[in-house]
Design an enzyme around this catalytic site. Structure first.
Site, mmCIF file in Angstrom:
data_model
loop_
_atom_site.group_PDB
_atom_site.id
_atom_site.type_symbol
_atom_site.label_atom_id
_atom_site.label_comp_id
_atom_site.label_asym_id
_atom_site.label_seq_id
_atom_site.Cartn_x
_atom_site.Cartn_y
_atom_site.Cartn_z
ATOM 1 N N ASP A 159 0.611 -1.030 0.248
ATOM 2 C CA ASP A 159 0.080 -0.401 0.305
ATOM 3 C C ASP A 159 1.009 1.548 0.018
ATOM 4 O OD1 ASP A 159 -3.211 0.849 0.386
ATOM 5 O OD2 ASP A 159 -1.881 1.919 1.475
ATOM 6 N N GLU A 175 14.263 -14.345 -0.677
ATOM 7 C CA GLU A 175 15.022 -15.578 -0.028
ATOM 8 C C GLU A 175 13.745 -16.437 0.017
ATOM 9 O OE1 GLU A 175 15.540 -15.154 4.656
ATOM 10 O OE2 GLU A 175 16.807 -12.767 3.905
HETATM 11 C C1 GLC Z 1 -4.038 3.398 -0.604
HETATM 12 C C2 GLC Z 1 -5.618 2.487 -0.440
HETATM 13 C C3 GLC Z 1 -6.608 2.940 -0.284
HETATM 14 C C4 GLC Z 1 -6.593 3.922 1.103
HETATM 15 C C5 GLC Z 1 -5.179 4.237 1.584
HETATM 16 C C6 GLC Z 1 -4.312 4.599 2.858
HETATM 17 O O1 GLC Z 1 -4.389 4.253 -1.339
HETATM 18 O O2 GLC Z 1 -5.721 1.158 -1.886
HETATM 19 O O3 GLC Z 1 -7.546 2.131 -0.316
HETATM 20 O O4 GLC Z 1 -7.193 4.607 1.528
HETATM 21 O O5 GLC Z 1 -3.695 3.761 0.778
HETATM 22 O O6 GLC Z 1 -4.407 3.030 3.298
#
Ligand code: GLC
Ligand code: MG
Length: 561
Positions: A211, A264
Site C-alpha cells: 500500500d 529469500e
Molecule cells: C491506498 C489504498 C486506499 C487506502 C489508502 C490508505 O491508496 O488503496 O484504499 O485508503 O491507501 O491506506
C-alpha cells in the site's frame, strides 16, 4: 518510436507473475458466509469454482488483518492476524491451500506506511515522549502559532497532522487521523515490518501488494510543500506539490529491503501501489531490478479514452521501462470509479480486450467482469472515510460506489449474503439482471467476454509473453498492434469510436482468422486488405502467413535456442 516499441527482454522461462492474470478481491464485498452482511474468507472459499472459471492466476486480497475498519482494513492493529469479521488464521490457511490446489496464487495487501491508532505500537508511542516506541511514528512540536508543524495535507481532507494533548505534540497521518504514519528512518520499524512479512511468507503466500509504497519516507526536515500552480481543482490534496511527502529518494532502500526478504523465499512477487507519474513509476523497479517486479501502472485508468492518447501512453511507458523490466496494466481498483462507469459498457469491452492482450501483466478488479457500475450511495449509508471527512466532495471522492457486494444471482441480496442479512453496502439496483448466474447463461455477456479472453490468453503464449509491435491502422480512432512469438503473429484491432471502418492491414499479412470479437459473434477467415470493423469493436486475429517488418523481425523473441 510508434513502430519500434521494445520487446520483452526477459528470457524464458517466464515467471507466473509475468504470464498470469491477477484478480483483486475486496473481501468485504465478495461473499458473506455468516450473515453479518460483510464478505469473509469462508465466503471466498465457497466461490473457488468461480475463480477457477475466470481462468485467473492469482488472487490479490485487500487487507484481512485485525482492524477497527476506519479505512476498511487499511488501518491495521495486528499485521500477523486475521480480523474476526473475515474469519481465523485457520480459515486463511484453508483458503491458501485450496487456491494452491487449483493452481491459483495468493497475494496479500500489506500496509506498512501507517498503522491504526489502536495498534499497540501507537498506543505505546503516544503514551509518553520518552517511550521507546515514541520514534516509531512521526511526532513534531506545534508550529509557532500552536497549529500544525507544517502545511502538509491529508488525502482525506484537512491537515496531515493531529494534535495529541497528552504529550503536547502533533503526529503525521496522510490519510485518516486514525492512521498514524510510521517512521522508516528508524531501523526498528523496518525490522518489525520485515518480521510481519516473514510471518506470511512462512505460511506460503505468493507475494504482497504494498500500500502507498511511494509515501513511505518523508522529508527529514519537514519542509513546507509549495503550492501547485497547475492544480486541476479536482482533489483538495492536489493543491500542493508533494515533493516532501512522496517519492523521496530514500524510499528505494526500504523497497529493496522488502524485496530482498521476498527473494529469500523463491518466486514471490512484490507489487507496489505506485500511483505516480511515468518517470517516477519506472524507478520502483530498482536500479538493479531489485525493487518491485510489478510497480502498479495506473495510466490506463486515468487517460483520456481516445485511441491516439492510449497508443501514445502505451509507447511512452514501454520506452521508459528499464532494460529487463516487466510491464503491467490495470483498469480498476477499490479506489477508482468502476470501469463501466468511466467508459460506458461498449468501451469497457474494448478496454478489457486491450488489457488482456497488451504486453504486461494485467490486474483485474472483482465485479468489473460483470460490467458493474458505480452504485449510488444514499448519504446516510456512506462509509468511506475519504467521503465522510469531505462531505461536500462525497459525490466526487467517495469510494463506496465501486466497493459494493458482488451479485451472484437474482435472489434476495443477490446471493452475496443470506436472505434477511443486511449487506454493508447496497447492491446495485440492476442486480437481478446483472449477476454471475445471468451472465454465465448469456453467451454475449461481459462475463462471457472476460472468460473467453482469459482462456484465449492462457492458451496463447504469444499473448502472455510475445513481443509487442505497433501496427499502423490508418484510422484515427483505431489502435492496432501485434503480439509475436516464434513464428506466430497475433493482431489486435480496437475501435475506440462509434463509427465502423474498413481497414487495410496488408502490412501485417494477407489474411487472418478472427479468434475473438468483443461482441462474441464473429469468427472465421477475413482478408486483411479490407478488414471490416464495427463501431466500438475489438478483434483478436491470428495472422496467416505473417509479413515481418524489419522492426518486428528485430524484436521477435524465440523460445527455442
Ligand atoms: C491506498 C489504498 C486506499 C487506502 C489508502 C490508505 O491508496 O488503496 O484504499 O485508503 O491507501 O491506506
Ligand atoms: Mg460475513
Amino acid at each position: 518510436m510508434a513502430a519500434d516499441a521494445p520487446s520483452p527482454a526477459t528470457p524464458p522461462p517466464w515467471a507466473w507473475w509475468q504470464r498470469g492474470v491477477i484478480y483483486q478481491i475486496y473481501p468485504r464485498s465478495f461473499q458473506d458466509s455468516d450473515g453479518d452482511g460483510v464478505g469473509d474468507l469462508a465466503g471466498i472459499l465457497r466461490r473457488l469454482d468461480y475463480l477457477e472459471s475466470l481462468a485467473i492466476d492469482c488472487v490479490w486480497l485487500s487487507p484481512i488483518f485485525p482492524s477497527p475498519m476506519r479505512d476498511f482494513g487499511y488501518d491495521v492493529t495486528d499485521y500477523t492476524g486475521v480480523d474476526p469479521l473475515f474469519g481465523t488464521l485457520e480459515d486463511f490457511d484453508r483458503l491458501l491451500k485450496a487456491l494452491h490446489d487449483r493452481g491459483i496464487k495468493l497475494v496479500l495487501d500489506f500496509v506498512p506506511n501507517h498503522t491504526s491508532d489502536q495498534h499497540p505500537w501507537f498506543q505505546e508511542s503516544r503514551s509518553s515522549r520518552y517511550n521507546p516506541k515514541r520514534h516509531w511514528y512521526l511526532w513534531r512540536d506545534p508550529g509557532p502559532d500552536g497549529g500544525p508543524p507544517n502545511n502538509w495535507l491529508s488525502f482525506f481532507g484537512g491537515p496531515a497532522w493531529s494534535y495529541d494533548p497528552g504529550t503536547g505534540q502533533y503526529y503525521l497521518h496522510q490519510f485518516a487521523r486514525e492512521q498514524p504514519e510510521l517512521n522508516y528512518r528508524n531501523p526498528e520499524v523496518l525490522e518489525a515490518m520485515r518480521h510481519c512479512l516473514r510471518f506470511w511468507l512462512e505460511r506460503g503466500v505468493d507475494g504482497f501488494r504494498v500500500d502507498v509504497i511511494w509515501l513511505l519516507i518523508k522529508d527529514d526536515q519537514f519542509r513546507d510543500e509549495p503550492v501547485d500552480p497547475h492544480w486541476d481543482g479536482y482533489h483538495p490534496h492536489g493543491r500542493l506539490k508533494h515533493i516532501y511527502t512522496a517519492n523521496r529518494p530514500e524510499v528505494h532502500a526500504i523497497v529493496r529491503a522488502f524485496r530482498a526478504l521476498l527473494d529469500e523465499y523463491g518466486e514471490r512477487v512484490l507489487i507496489g501501489e505506485t500511483n505516480v507519474p511515468n518517470d517516477q513509476l519506472v524507478q520502483y523497479y530498482g536500479a538493479k531490478l531489485d525493487e518491485c517486479q510489478l510497480p502498479f501502472n495506473f495510466q490506463l485508468a486515468y487517460t483520456e479514452w481516445q485511441a491516439p492518447a492510449v497508443r501514445a501512453l502505451v509507447h511512452r511507458y514501454y520506452a521508459a521501462l528499464p532494460p529487463g523490466a516487466w510491464p503491467n496494466w490495470l483498469l480498476g481498483s477499490h479506489d477508482l470509479p468502476r470501469l463501466a462507469t468511466r467508459l460506458g459498457s461498449a468501451q469497457a469491452r474494448v478496454a478489457t480486450l486491450l488489457l488482456l492482450t497488451l504486453w504486461g501483466t494485467p490486474t483485474w478488479y472483482y465485479g468489473d467482469e460483470l460490467g458493474l457500475t458505480n452504485v449510488p450511495i444514499p448519504p446516510e449509508q456512506v462509509r468511506d472515510p475519504q467521503a465522510l471527512n469531505q462531505p461536500h466532495l462525497a459525490d466526487r471522492l467517495g469510494r463506496d460506489p465501486q466497493r459494493t457486494p458482488l451479485p451472484w444471482d437474482g435472489s434476495a441480496n443477490g446471493g452475496f449474503a443470506p436472505p434477511g442479512a443486511t449487506p454493508w453496502l447496497p447492491l446495485g439496483a440492476d442486480y437481478r439482471e446483472r449477476n454471475v448466474a445471468a451472465e454465465s447463461a448469456d453467451p454475449r455477456s461481459m462475463l462471457s467476454l472476460f472468460r473467453a479472453l482469459t482462456r484465449l490468453r492462457r492458451a496463447t503464449p504469444a499473448l502472455q509473453v510475445g513481443a509487442y509491435a505497433a501496427v499502423e491502422s490508418g484510422a484515427e480512432e483505431v489502435f492496432a498492434y501485434s503480439r509475436e512469438l516464434d513464428e506466430e503473429r497475433y493482431l489486435i484491432v480496437l475501435n475506440f469510436g462509434g463509427r465502423g471502418y474498413r481497414l487495410d492491414l496488408r502490412s501485417v499479412g494477407a489474411g487472418a482468422r478472427i479468434l475473438l470479437s468483443t461482441g462474441l459473434e464473429r469468427c472465421g477467415r477475413v482478408p486483411l486488405g479490407s478488414l471490416e470493423l464495427a463501431p466500438h469493436e475489438g478483434l483478436v486475429l491470428y495472422v496467416e502467413a505473417p509479413r515481418w517488418s524489419a522492426t518486428t523481425e528485430r524484436h521477435r523473441p524465440r523460445t527455442l535456442p
